[in-house]
Design a protein around this motif. Sequence first.
Motif, short mmCIF file in Angstrom:
data_model
loop_
_atom_site.label_atom_id
_atom_site.label_comp_id
_atom_site.label_asym_id
_atom_site.label_seq_id
_atom_site.Cartn_x
_atom_site.Cartn_y
_atom_site.Cartn_z
N ASP A 120 0.75 -1.32 -0.05
CA ASP A 120 -0.12 0.22 -0.01
C ASP A 120 0.97 1.17 -0.14
O ASP A 120 2.22 1.22 -0.13
CB ASP A 120 -0.93 0.27 1.30
CG ASP A 120 -0.15 -0.32 2.39
OD1 ASP A 120 0.88 0.41 2.81
OD2 ASP A 120 -0.46 -1.38 3.28
N ARG A 147 3.57 1.34 2.73
CA ARG A 147 4.59 0.23 2.63
C ARG A 147 5.51 0.84 1.34
O ARG A 147 6.73 0.47 1.11
CB ARG A 147 4.16 -0.94 2.29
CG ARG A 147 3.54 -1.44 3.54
CD ARG A 147 3.40 -2.72 4.19
NE ARG A 147 2.87 -2.83 5.48
CZ ARG A 147 3.25 -2.85 6.53
NH1 ARG A 147 4.71 -3.14 6.61
NH2 ARG A 147 2.47 -2.77 7.58
N ASP A 174 7.89 -2.36 12.42
CA ASP A 174 6.62 -2.13 12.33
C ASP A 174 5.79 -2.87 13.24
O ASP A 174 5.50 -2.62 14.43
CB ASP A 174 6.02 -1.64 10.90
CG ASP A 174 4.50 -1.99 10.78
OD1 ASP A 174 3.80 -1.46 11.32
OD2 ASP A 174 4.21 -2.60 9.75
N ARG A 175 4.94 -3.95 12.81
CA ARG A 175 4.30 -4.72 13.59
C ARG A 175 5.01 -5.73 14.22
O ARG A 175 6.24 -6.08 13.98
CB ARG A 175 3.08 -5.72 12.50
CG ARG A 175 2.47 -4.67 11.85
CD ARG A 175 1.22 -5.44 11.05
NE ARG A 175 0.41 -4.47 10.03
CZ ARG A 175 -0.29 -4.74 9.28
NH1 ARG A 175 -0.82 -6.16 9.27
NH2 ARG A 175 -0.74 -3.67 8.49
N ASP A 185 -0.78 7.64 9.49
CA ASP A 185 0.25 7.18 8.52
C ASP A 185 0.85 8.36 8.20
O ASP A 185 2.12 8.39 7.86
CB ASP A 185 -0.52 6.39 7.43
CG ASP A 185 -0.67 4.86 7.59
OD1 ASP A 185 0.02 4.49 8.57
OD2 ASP A 185 -1.14 4.13 6.71
C1 FRU Z 1 0.18 -0.45 6.12
C2 FRU Z 1 -0.46 -0.49 7.25
C3 FRU Z 1 -0.42 1.05 7.69
C4 FRU Z 1 -0.70 1.00 9.11
C5 FRU Z 1 0.65 -0.14 9.30
C6 FRU Z 1 0.39 -0.83 10.62
O1 FRU Z 1 0.47 -1.77 5.62
O2 FRU Z 1 -1.85 -0.91 7.07
O3 FRU Z 1 -1.51 1.80 7.16
O4 FRU Z 1 -0.32 2.28 9.91
O5 FRU Z 1 0.42 -1.06 8.48
O6 FRU Z 1 1.40 -1.88 10.62
#
Ligand code: FRU
Length: 387
Positions: free
Chosen positions: A36, A39, A113-114, A239
Amino acid sequence: MLRKTFYIFLLAVLLPLCGCVESKIYKIGVSQCSQDDWRNKMNDEINREIMFHEDAVVEIRSADDSSEKQIRDIRYFVDNGFDILIVSPNEAAALTPIIKEVYESGMPVVIFDRNINGDTYTARIGANDVALGGSAAHYALHLLDKGAKAIEIFGLRGSTPAEDRHEGFVKEFEAHGGTVLASVAADWRQEDAELVVDSLLKIYDDVDLIYAHNDRMAIGASEVARRLGRDEIKIIGIDAAPEIGIRAVADSVIDATFLYPTEGNRVIRTALAILKNRPYERETLLPLSSPVDLSNADILLLMNETLKEETGKMQILKNRIDDYWAQHSSQTSLFYASVAIIILLFGVGFLLLRAYWQRTRHQEELLAQNHLLQEERDKQKLLNEQL
Ligand code: FRU
Protein backbone atom coordinates in the motif's frame (compact mmCIF):
# COMPACT_ATOMS: atom_id res chain seq x y z
CA MET A 1 61.12 -26.81 -12.44
CA LEU A 2 60.87 -24.21 -15.18
CA ARG A 3 57.65 -25.70 -16.42
CA LYS A 4 56.16 -25.69 -12.88
CA THR A 5 56.92 -21.97 -12.38
CA PHE A 6 55.38 -21.25 -15.73
CA TYR A 7 52.11 -23.01 -14.75
CA ILE A 8 51.88 -21.18 -11.39
CA PHE A 9 52.36 -17.87 -13.13
CA LEU A 10 49.70 -18.76 -15.67
CA LEU A 11 47.24 -19.63 -12.90
CA ALA A 12 47.88 -16.31 -11.16
CA VAL A 13 47.06 -14.49 -14.38
CA LEU A 14 43.98 -16.55 -15.21
CA LEU A 15 42.36 -16.65 -11.75
CA PRO A 16 41.12 -13.04 -11.67
CA LEU A 17 39.84 -13.56 -15.19
CA CYS A 18 37.42 -16.33 -14.28
CA GLY A 19 36.13 -14.25 -11.36
CA CYS A 20 36.92 -16.89 -8.76
CA VAL A 21 38.11 -14.28 -6.25
CA GLU A 22 34.81 -12.65 -5.23
CA SER A 23 33.87 -10.66 -2.11
CA LYS A 24 30.77 -11.57 -0.05
CA ILE A 25 27.44 -10.14 -1.18
CA TYR A 26 24.84 -10.12 1.61
CA LYS A 27 21.34 -11.24 0.64
CA ILE A 28 18.63 -9.39 2.57
CA GLY A 29 15.05 -10.67 2.45
CA VAL A 30 12.25 -8.25 3.33
CA SER A 31 8.83 -9.71 4.05
CA GLN A 32 6.13 -7.03 3.97
CA CYS A 33 2.69 -8.02 5.21
CA SER A 34 0.92 -5.97 2.56
CA GLN A 35 1.30 -3.55 -0.30
CA ASP A 36 0.00 0.00 0.00
CA ASP A 37 1.02 3.66 0.02
CA TRP A 38 2.74 3.45 3.40
CA ARG A 39 4.68 0.32 2.48
CA ASN A 40 5.59 1.73 -0.95
CA LYS A 41 7.17 4.69 0.80
CA MET A 42 9.11 2.34 3.03
CA ASN A 43 10.17 0.13 0.10
CA ASP A 44 11.44 3.24 -1.71
CA GLU A 45 13.56 4.07 1.33
CA ILE A 46 14.93 0.51 1.43
CA ASN A 47 15.85 0.61 -2.26
CA ARG A 48 17.40 4.05 -1.87
CA GLU A 49 19.55 2.90 1.07
CA ILE A 50 20.71 -0.27 -0.65
CA MET A 51 22.19 1.85 -3.45
CA PHE A 52 24.90 2.88 -1.00
CA HIS A 53 25.90 -0.68 -0.13
CA GLU A 54 27.70 -2.42 -2.97
CA ASP A 55 28.06 -5.54 -0.84
CA ALA A 56 24.32 -6.14 -0.34
CA VAL A 57 21.25 -6.98 -2.39
CA VAL A 58 17.65 -6.89 -1.25
CA GLU A 59 14.49 -8.72 -2.28
CA ILE A 60 11.12 -7.44 -1.05
CA ARG A 61 8.06 -9.72 -0.99
CA SER A 62 4.53 -8.72 -0.09
CA ALA A 63 2.15 -11.13 1.63
CA ASP A 64 -0.92 -9.15 0.47
CA ASP A 65 -2.48 -9.22 3.96
CA SER A 66 -2.33 -13.01 4.19
CA SER A 67 -0.49 -14.61 7.11
CA GLU A 68 -0.29 -17.94 5.18
CA LYS A 69 1.40 -16.23 2.24
CA GLN A 70 3.77 -14.45 4.60
CA ILE A 71 4.81 -17.79 6.12
CA ARG A 72 5.53 -19.05 2.58
CA ASP A 73 7.54 -15.88 1.81
CA ILE A 74 9.64 -16.39 4.94
CA ARG A 75 10.30 -20.02 3.98
CA TYR A 76 11.34 -18.82 0.53
CA PHE A 77 13.98 -16.52 2.07
CA VAL A 78 15.26 -19.32 4.32
CA ASP A 79 15.39 -21.90 1.51
CA ASN A 80 17.16 -19.57 -0.90
CA GLY A 81 20.20 -18.81 1.22
CA PHE A 82 19.29 -15.28 2.36
CA ASP A 83 21.58 -14.01 5.12
CA ILE A 84 19.00 -12.06 7.12
CA LEU A 85 15.24 -11.75 7.36
CA ILE A 86 13.48 -8.42 7.84
CA VAL A 87 9.80 -8.86 8.57
CA SER A 88 6.67 -6.92 9.40
CA PRO A 89 4.39 -9.68 10.72
CA ASN A 90 0.79 -9.49 9.50
CA GLU A 91 -0.70 -10.98 12.69
CA ALA A 92 1.36 -11.51 15.83
CA ALA A 93 -0.03 -14.91 16.84
CA ALA A 94 0.07 -16.46 13.35
CA LEU A 95 3.62 -15.35 12.57
CA THR A 96 5.32 -15.87 15.94
CA PRO A 97 6.06 -19.63 15.52
CA ILE A 98 7.80 -19.35 12.13
CA ILE A 99 9.78 -16.28 13.17
CA LYS A 100 10.85 -18.07 16.36
CA GLU A 101 11.89 -21.09 14.28
CA VAL A 102 13.98 -18.99 11.88
CA TYR A 103 15.60 -17.04 14.71
CA GLU A 104 16.43 -20.20 16.66
CA SER A 105 17.93 -21.80 13.54
CA GLY A 106 20.62 -19.07 13.65
CA MET A 107 19.39 -16.75 10.92
CA PRO A 108 19.20 -13.15 12.19
CA VAL A 109 15.72 -11.60 12.17
CA VAL A 110 14.81 -7.90 12.26
CA ILE A 111 11.19 -7.10 13.15
CA PHE A 112 9.79 -3.74 12.10
CA ASP A 113 6.45 -1.93 12.40
CA ARG A 114 4.19 -4.83 13.53
CA ASN A 115 5.41 -7.03 16.38
CA ILE A 116 5.28 -10.71 17.35
CA ASN A 117 4.51 -12.28 20.73
CA GLY A 118 7.67 -12.59 22.80
CA ASP A 119 11.14 -11.49 21.76
CA THR A 120 12.61 -14.19 19.55
CA TYR A 121 14.28 -11.73 17.20
CA THR A 122 17.69 -10.15 16.77
CA ALA A 123 16.46 -6.56 16.63
CA ARG A 124 13.18 -4.67 16.46
CA ILE A 125 12.41 -1.24 15.04
CA GLY A 126 8.99 0.20 15.66
CA ALA A 127 6.96 3.18 16.76
CA ASN A 128 5.16 3.63 20.04
CA ASP A 129 1.61 2.99 18.83
CA VAL A 130 0.09 3.49 22.26
CA ALA A 131 1.55 7.01 22.30
CA LEU A 132 0.37 7.52 18.73
CA GLY A 133 -3.20 6.63 19.73
CA GLY A 134 -2.82 8.99 22.71
CA SER A 135 -1.71 11.87 20.45
CA ALA A 136 -4.68 11.25 18.16
CA ALA A 137 -7.00 11.44 21.20
CA HIS A 138 -5.38 14.71 22.35
CA TYR A 139 -5.78 16.25 18.94
CA ALA A 140 -9.41 15.11 18.72
CA LEU A 141 -10.19 16.59 22.13
CA HIS A 142 -8.63 19.86 21.07
CA LEU A 143 -10.82 19.91 17.92
CA LEU A 144 -14.07 19.15 19.72
CA ASP A 145 -16.01 20.36 22.75
CA LYS A 146 -16.12 18.46 26.01
CA GLY A 147 -18.20 15.30 25.94
CA ALA A 148 -17.26 14.44 22.33
CA LYS A 149 -18.45 11.13 20.91
CA ALA A 150 -16.27 9.09 18.59
CA ILE A 151 -16.36 5.90 16.61
CA GLU A 152 -13.13 4.04 16.06
CA ILE A 153 -12.28 2.17 12.86
CA PHE A 154 -9.91 -0.48 14.10
CA GLY A 155 -7.12 -1.93 11.90
CA LEU A 156 -6.72 -5.70 12.00
CA ARG A 157 -7.50 -7.60 15.19
CA GLY A 158 -4.35 -9.35 16.35
CA SER A 159 -1.96 -6.98 14.58
CA THR A 160 0.01 -5.13 17.24
CA PRO A 161 -0.17 -1.51 15.94
CA ALA A 162 -3.98 -1.71 15.83
CA GLU A 163 -4.23 -3.11 19.35
CA ASP A 164 -1.86 -0.44 20.67
CA ARG A 165 -3.43 2.46 18.77
CA HIS A 166 -6.76 1.42 20.24
CA GLU A 167 -5.42 1.21 23.78
CA GLY A 168 -3.71 4.62 23.63
CA PHE A 169 -6.67 6.40 22.06
CA VAL A 170 -9.43 5.02 24.28
CA LYS A 171 -7.44 5.62 27.46
CA GLU A 172 -6.64 9.24 26.64
CA PHE A 173 -9.98 10.12 25.04
CA GLU A 174 -12.13 8.73 27.83
CA ALA A 175 -9.86 10.13 30.54
CA HIS A 176 -10.67 13.61 29.24
CA GLY A 177 -14.43 13.27 28.97
CA GLY A 178 -14.79 11.74 25.50
CA THR A 179 -16.83 8.63 24.74
CA VAL A 180 -15.99 5.91 22.25
CA LEU A 181 -19.37 4.75 20.96
CA ALA A 182 -18.07 1.81 18.96
CA SER A 183 -14.83 0.24 17.83
CA VAL A 184 -15.11 -1.99 14.75
CA ALA A 185 -12.32 -3.64 12.71
CA ALA A 186 -11.96 -2.92 8.97
CA ASP A 187 -8.68 -4.83 8.47
CA TRP A 188 -6.75 -1.74 7.35
CA ARG A 189 -8.83 -1.57 4.12
CA GLN A 190 -10.75 1.38 2.68
CA GLU A 191 -13.60 -0.74 1.24
CA ASP A 192 -14.15 -2.54 4.55
CA ALA A 193 -14.11 0.80 6.38
CA GLU A 194 -16.80 2.16 4.05
CA LEU A 195 -19.13 -0.75 4.92
CA VAL A 196 -18.43 -0.42 8.65
CA VAL A 197 -18.92 3.36 8.73
CA ASP A 198 -22.09 3.13 6.67
CA SER A 199 -23.67 0.80 9.25
CA LEU A 200 -22.35 2.70 12.27
CA LEU A 201 -23.55 6.11 11.10
CA LYS A 202 -26.99 4.66 10.57
CA ILE A 203 -27.00 3.46 14.18
CA TYR A 204 -25.44 6.53 15.83
CA ASP A 205 -26.72 9.98 14.93
CA ASP A 206 -24.59 11.90 17.41
CA VAL A 207 -21.06 11.11 16.20
CA ASP A 208 -18.57 14.01 16.41
CA LEU A 209 -15.45 12.19 15.30
CA ILE A 210 -14.27 9.18 13.37
CA TYR A 211 -10.84 7.96 14.40
CA ALA A 212 -9.40 5.47 11.89
CA HIS A 213 -6.23 3.45 12.49
CA ASN A 214 -4.92 4.41 9.04
CA ASP A 215 -5.53 7.00 6.33
CA ARG A 216 -7.07 4.67 3.77
CA MET A 217 -9.83 3.76 6.24
CA ALA A 218 -10.19 7.44 7.20
CA ILE A 219 -10.70 8.39 3.53
CA GLY A 220 -13.31 5.63 3.17
CA ALA A 221 -15.05 6.92 6.31
CA SER A 222 -15.02 10.47 4.93
CA GLU A 223 -16.61 9.42 1.66
CA VAL A 224 -19.45 7.64 3.46
CA ALA A 225 -19.99 10.50 5.93
CA ARG A 226 -20.29 13.01 3.05
CA ARG A 227 -22.60 10.70 1.15
CA LEU A 228 -24.86 10.48 4.21
CA GLY A 229 -24.75 14.27 4.64
CA ARG A 230 -22.81 14.09 7.92
CA ASP A 231 -20.26 16.75 6.92
CA GLU A 232 -19.89 18.02 10.48
CA ILE A 233 -18.08 14.83 11.59
CA LYS A 234 -14.33 15.34 12.07
CA ILE A 235 -12.16 12.59 10.68
CA ILE A 236 -8.63 11.71 11.64
CA GLY A 237 -6.33 8.96 10.42
CA ILE A 238 -2.78 7.67 10.88
CA ASP A 239 0.20 7.14 8.52
CA ALA A 240 0.69 10.46 6.68
CA ALA A 241 2.15 8.77 3.61
CA PRO A 242 2.35 11.65 1.11
CA GLU A 243 0.36 10.32 -1.84
CA ILE A 244 -2.68 9.30 0.18
CA GLY A 245 -2.84 10.67 3.74
CA ILE A 246 -1.21 14.08 3.37
CA ARG A 247 -2.94 14.62 0.03
CA ALA A 248 -6.31 13.82 1.70
CA VAL A 249 -5.60 16.43 4.39
CA ALA A 250 -4.53 19.05 1.83
CA ASP A 251 -7.75 18.37 -0.12
CA SER A 252 -9.81 18.57 3.12
CA VAL A 253 -11.05 15.01 2.69
CA ILE A 254 -9.90 14.27 6.24
CA ASP A 255 -9.04 16.71 9.03
CA ALA A 256 -5.71 15.37 10.26
CA THR A 257 -3.31 12.48 10.11
CA PHE A 258 -0.36 11.39 12.25
CA LEU A 259 2.98 10.45 10.83
CA TYR A 260 3.71 6.77 11.28
CA PRO A 261 7.48 6.53 10.65
CA THR A 262 8.69 4.20 7.90
CA GLU A 263 12.51 4.47 8.24
CA GLY A 264 13.39 1.86 5.60
CA ASN A 265 16.95 3.23 5.58
CA ARG A 266 17.39 2.56 9.29
CA VAL A 267 16.05 -0.98 8.91
CA ILE A 268 18.65 -1.77 6.22
CA ARG A 269 21.47 -0.17 8.20
CA THR A 270 20.56 -2.23 11.26
CA ALA A 271 20.46 -5.42 9.18
CA LEU A 272 23.93 -4.71 7.77
CA ALA A 273 25.32 -3.89 11.20
CA ILE A 274 24.08 -7.28 12.43
CA LEU A 275 25.57 -9.08 9.43
CA LYS A 276 28.94 -7.34 9.79
CA ASN A 277 29.13 -7.80 13.56
CA ARG A 278 28.99 -4.08 14.20
CA PRO A 279 27.15 -2.53 17.16
CA TYR A 280 23.38 -2.02 16.78
CA GLU A 281 20.35 -1.26 18.98
CA ARG A 282 18.29 -4.33 19.81
CA GLU A 283 15.13 -2.27 20.45
CA THR A 284 14.56 0.98 18.55
CA LEU A 285 11.49 3.04 19.35
CA LEU A 286 11.05 5.65 16.65
CA PRO A 287 10.13 9.17 17.77
CA LEU A 288 6.65 10.52 16.98
CA SER A 289 6.04 13.87 15.34
CA SER A 290 3.31 16.47 15.42
CA PRO A 291 -0.01 16.03 13.55
CA VAL A 292 -0.41 16.86 9.89
CA ASP A 293 -3.35 19.17 9.27
CA LEU A 294 -4.26 22.01 6.91
CA SER A 295 -1.55 24.19 8.50
CA ASN A 296 1.34 22.05 7.26
CA ALA A 297 0.01 19.58 4.66
CA ASP A 298 0.99 21.73 1.64
CA ILE A 299 4.55 22.25 2.74
CA LEU A 300 4.96 18.54 3.44
CA LEU A 301 3.65 17.72 -0.04
CA LEU A 302 6.13 20.15 -1.53
CA MET A 303 8.98 18.61 0.42
CA ASN A 304 7.94 15.20 -0.79
CA GLU A 305 8.01 16.38 -4.41
CA THR A 306 11.55 17.69 -3.92
CA LEU A 307 12.59 14.41 -2.32
CA LYS A 308 11.14 12.47 -5.25
CA GLU A 309 13.01 14.65 -7.71
CA GLU A 310 16.29 14.25 -5.83
CA THR A 311 15.78 10.49 -5.60
CA GLY A 312 15.25 10.38 -9.36
CA LYS A 313 18.53 12.23 -9.90
CA MET A 314 20.32 9.90 -7.50
CA GLN A 315 18.98 6.90 -9.39
CA ILE A 316 20.29 8.35 -12.68
CA LEU A 317 23.72 8.95 -11.12
CA LYS A 318 23.77 5.45 -9.69
CA ASN A 319 22.92 3.96 -13.10
CA ARG A 320 25.75 5.95 -14.66
CA ILE A 321 28.21 4.71 -12.05
CA ASP A 322 27.00 1.13 -12.58
CA ASP A 323 27.51 1.51 -16.35
CA TYR A 324 30.96 2.93 -15.78
CA TRP A 325 31.93 0.01 -13.54
CA ALA A 326 30.52 -2.53 -15.98
CA GLN A 327 32.63 -0.93 -18.73
CA HIS A 328 35.66 -0.75 -16.49
CA SER A 329 35.43 -4.38 -15.45
CA SER A 330 34.98 -5.60 -19.04
CA GLN A 331 38.04 -3.57 -20.05
CA THR A 332 39.99 -5.04 -17.14
CA SER A 333 38.94 -8.54 -18.18
CA LEU A 334 40.03 -7.80 -21.73
CA PHE A 335 43.37 -6.58 -20.45
CA TYR A 336 43.89 -9.74 -18.38
CA ALA A 337 42.82 -11.88 -21.31
CA SER A 338 45.40 -10.19 -23.59
CA VAL A 339 48.12 -10.60 -20.96
CA ALA A 340 47.19 -14.27 -20.54
CA ILE A 341 47.24 -14.87 -24.30
CA ILE A 342 50.63 -13.18 -24.66
CA ILE A 343 52.03 -15.28 -21.81
CA LEU A 344 50.55 -18.40 -23.35
CA LEU A 345 52.11 -17.54 -26.71
CA PHE A 346 55.47 -16.96 -25.05
CA GLY A 347 55.10 -20.25 -23.21
CA VAL A 348 54.23 -22.19 -26.34
CA GLY A 349 57.07 -20.45 -28.25
CA PHE A 350 59.50 -21.33 -25.49
CA LEU A 351 58.42 -24.99 -25.47
CA LEU A 352 58.75 -25.17 -29.28
CA LEU A 353 62.21 -23.56 -29.17
CA ARG A 354 63.30 -25.96 -26.46
CA ALA A 355 62.09 -28.93 -28.47
CA TYR A 356 63.97 -27.56 -31.51
CA TRP A 357 67.19 -27.09 -29.50
CA GLN A 358 66.93 -30.56 -28.03
CA ARG A 359 66.42 -32.04 -31.50
CA THR A 360 69.40 -30.16 -32.94
CA ARG A 361 71.60 -31.24 -30.05
CA HIS A 362 70.47 -34.82 -30.50
CA GLN A 363 71.22 -34.67 -34.23
CA GLU A 364 74.68 -33.24 -33.57
CA GLU A 365 75.38 -36.06 -31.15
CA LEU A 366 74.23 -38.62 -33.71
CA LEU A 367 76.42 -37.02 -36.36
CA ALA A 368 79.42 -37.11 -34.04
CA GLN A 369 78.76 -40.76 -33.24
CA ASN A 370 78.34 -41.46 -36.90
CA HIS A 371 81.60 -39.72 -37.58
CA LEU A 372 83.38 -41.80 -34.94
CA LEU A 373 81.87 -44.97 -36.34
CA GLN A 374 83.02 -44.01 -39.82
CA GLU A 375 86.54 -43.36 -38.51
CA GLU A 376 86.45 -46.71 -36.75
CA ARG A 377 85.27 -48.38 -39.93
CA ASP A 378 88.03 -46.69 -41.98
CA LYS A 379 90.62 -47.74 -39.46
CA GLN A 380 89.39 -51.35 -39.60
CA LYS A 381 89.30 -51.20 -43.35
CA LEU A 382 92.94 -50.04 -43.35
CA LEU A 383 93.94 -52.73 -40.92
CA ASN A 384 92.21 -55.35 -43.03
CA GLU A 385 94.04 -54.16 -46.12
CA GLN A 386 97.36 -54.25 -44.26
CA LEU A 387 96.64 -57.70 -43.06
C1 FRU B 1 0.23 -0.51 5.98
C2 FRU B 1 -0.44 -0.36 7.26
C3 FRU B 1 -0.50 1.06 7.66
C4 FRU B 1 -0.51 0.97 9.09
C5 FRU B 1 0.48 -0.12 9.31
C6 FRU B 1 0.36 -0.80 10.59
O1 FRU B 1 0.31 -1.84 5.58
O2 FRU B 1 -1.71 -0.92 7.19
O3 FRU B 1 -1.56 1.71 7.07
O4 FRU B 1 -0.21 2.14 9.72
O5 FRU B 1 0.28 -1.00 8.27
O6 FRU B 1 1.18 -1.91 10.65
